[in-house]
Design a protein around this motif. Structure first.
Motif, PDB file in Angstrom:
ATOM      1  N   UNK A 116      51.859  42.067  47.907  1.00  9.32           N
ATOM      2  CA  UNK A 116      52.982  41.368  48.522  1.00  9.32           C
ATOM      3  C   UNK A 116      52.523  40.507  49.695  1.00  9.32           C
ATOM      4  N   UNK A 117      51.700  41.081  50.563  1.00 10.34           N
ATOM      5  CA  UNK A 117      51.213  40.346  51.728  1.00 10.34           C
ATOM      6  C   UNK A 117      50.365  39.149  51.315  1.00 10.34           C
ATOM      7  N   UNK A 118      49.519  39.341  50.312  1.00  5.92           N
ATOM      8  CA  UNK A 118      48.656  38.249  49.847  1.00  5.92           C
ATOM      9  C   UNK A 118      49.467  37.147  49.184  1.00  5.92           C
ATOM     10  N   UNK A 119      50.433  37.530  48.356  1.00  2.00           N
ATOM     11  CA  UNK A 119      51.275  36.518  47.704  1.00  2.00           C
ATOM     12  C   UNK A 119      52.010  35.682  48.747  1.00  2.00           C
ATOM     13  N   UNK A 219      52.598  32.941  38.742  1.00  2.00           N
ATOM     14  CA  UNK A 219      51.954  34.080  38.085  1.00  2.00           C
ATOM     15  C   UNK A 219      50.459  34.101  38.391  1.00  2.00           C
ATOM     16  N   UNK A 220      49.848  32.928  38.496  1.00  4.20           N
ATOM     17  CA  UNK A 220      48.422  32.852  38.821  1.00  4.20           C
ATOM     18  C   UNK A 220      48.158  33.327  40.246  1.00  4.20           C
ATOM     19  N   UNK A 221      49.063  33.013  41.164  1.00  5.44           N
ATOM     20  CA  UNK A 221      48.901  33.502  42.534  1.00  5.44           C
ATOM     21  C   UNK A 221      49.017  35.024  42.579  1.00  5.44           C
ATOM     22  N   UNK A 225      46.190  37.687  43.623  1.00  3.87           N
ATOM     23  CA  UNK A 225      46.469  38.735  44.612  1.00  3.87           C
ATOM     24  C   UNK A 225      46.062  40.107  44.084  1.00  3.87           C
ATOM     25  N   UNK A 226      46.280  40.348  42.792  1.00  2.00           N
ATOM     26  CA  UNK A 226      45.879  41.620  42.183  1.00  2.00           C
ATOM     27  C   UNK A 226      44.362  41.780  42.268  1.00  2.00           C
ATOM     28  N   UNK A 227      43.628  40.727  41.912  1.00  2.00           N
ATOM     29  CA  UNK A 227      42.160  40.775  41.969  1.00  2.00           C
ATOM     30  C   UNK A 227      41.688  41.083  43.379  1.00  2.00           C
TER      31      UNK A 227
END
Length: 281
Positions: A116-119, A219-221, A225-227
């Protein structure tokens, strides 16, 4: 998708979010919003009130005086952040009693909040107007797993025992053994909660952003963020060399990989404070 909807429907206590969340969301959309009225609305929930006051008084904000009133906290934090905190607090409360076997809840919440923070940081760096939406997408992105571990624990146990390392391999095994993966369940959960359909669409294609159509960039962002969140969880540097779930994600997202160390630093600086404030540390 039908099976994913059935899994969500089987969890009666998760079928809908508390009414307060929808009331707050509606209030935040009002151009003539009055801070006092919003404060009165939120004050009806002691848990969310406590979260807002703890965050306002956290080291992250560093206000020189203690913030003791809800209206002051809302004014200082900002309406966008208030929306994020209310949703995060609502989710923490909704899932508070769930402790699925073989699921590390501390790791789950760290990962969800990191995403969430990264997105949100990605969205802000690109000048996106609705950074709160990006935070919501990141926070909700792995909720499908929480439902699956609770609804079909035996099948998810088989998934864990047989899947190769990595989220992509696990999702493939989920589809093979359960009949759907966490992205489908997450999208079904968003639909059950009457969240904007576009949020569910982004969550549904988080592993395959190139198939997201008009939602590919968002979706790419999330994919990126997941990575990064997984790198941080492993204690690795979340820089340009961070292993990616999708090689096309940076180009689709429009995010400069050179800025990843800065994003990671900001994320980690906020993580523990947010988790503690939400009571999920």
């Amino acid at each position: 998708m039908h099976l994913a909807q059935e899994l969500v429907a089987s969890q009666n206590h998760l079928a809908s979010l508390p009414n307060l969340y929808y009331k707050v969301r509606e209030a935040l959309l009002d151009q003539d919003l009055d801070i006092g009225d919003l404060s009165d609305l939120i004050a009806a929930d002691p848990a969310i009130t406590g979260s807002l006051l703890r965050i306002a008084n956290s080291a992250f904000y560093g206000f020189p005086r203690k913030i003791e009133t809800l209206s002051r906290a809302i004014s200082l934090i900002g309406l966008d952040q208030v929306g994020e905190i209310v949703l995060a607090s609502t989710l923490a409360a909704a899932f508070s009693g769930i402790r699925p076997h073989r699921m590390d809840m501390g790791r789950f919440w760290r990962g969800s909040i990191r995403r969430a923070l990264l997105c949100r940081q990605f969205a802000r760096s690109l000048g996106e107007r609705d950074a709160e939406r990006a935070f919501v997408v990141g926070l909700l992105s792995d909720m499908g797993h929480l439902v699956m571990y609770h609804a079909v624990p035996d099948l998810m146990g088989i998934v864990l025992d047989t899947a190769q390392d990595g989220l992509l391999a696990q999702a493939e095994q989920e589809r093979s053994i359960v009949g759907c993966d966490f992205t489908e369940v997450g999208a079904a959960l968003c639909a059950a909660w009457h969240l904007p359909a576009s949020i569910g669409s982004v969550i549904a294609c988080q592993l395959t952003p190139e198939q997201g159509g008009e939602h590919s960039a968002e979706a790419a962002r999330l994919n990126l963020a997941i990575s990064m969140a997984e790198c941080l969880e492993r204690g690795e540097s979340a820089g340009a060399s961070c292993p990616l779930l999708c090689d096309a994600a940076p180009d689709l997202a429009g995010v400069d990989l050179a800025l990843m160390p800065v994003f990671a630093e900001h994320c980690e600086a906020q993580l523990e404070s947010v988790m503690t404030s939400l009571g999920v540390s």
